[in-house]
Scaffold this motif. Structure first.
Motif: not given
Length: 83
Positions: A35-36, A39-40, A42-43, A61, A64-66
């Motif tokens: 998960t970490i 996020k990295d 996608m950034t 993504y 999972s996060f949005e």
């Protein structure tokens, strides 16, 4: 392993259970590295304006996060299979 187990819990909750809660309940203080990393990544993809070149990653993504529905991954796979 632990990533699969936690992903299964996330999917069964239809994304309602947040990753940090799943980690807390299942991993005895450990963290999910995926998960970490996601996020990295996608950034970086957003910064390089290349998210569109990675549609599968982007869909995972977003689920999972949005807050996109977990079921969308199956719909996405169907669309990709038809191309």
């Amino acid at each position: 392993g632990r990533n699969r187990k936690c992903a299964e819990i996330f999917a069964k909750s239809k994304g309602a259970k947040p990753w940090d809660e799943i980690e807390k309940e299942q991993l005895d203080g450990q963290k999910l590295q995926g998960t970490i990393t996601a996020k990295d990544v996608m950034t970086c993809l957003k910064a390089a304006d290349v998210v569109g070149k990675f549609p599968l990653f982007a869909k995972i993504y977003m689920i999972s996060f949005e807050g996109e529905p977990v079921e969308d991954i199956v719909k996405f796979a169907d669309v990709i299979a038809k191309h």
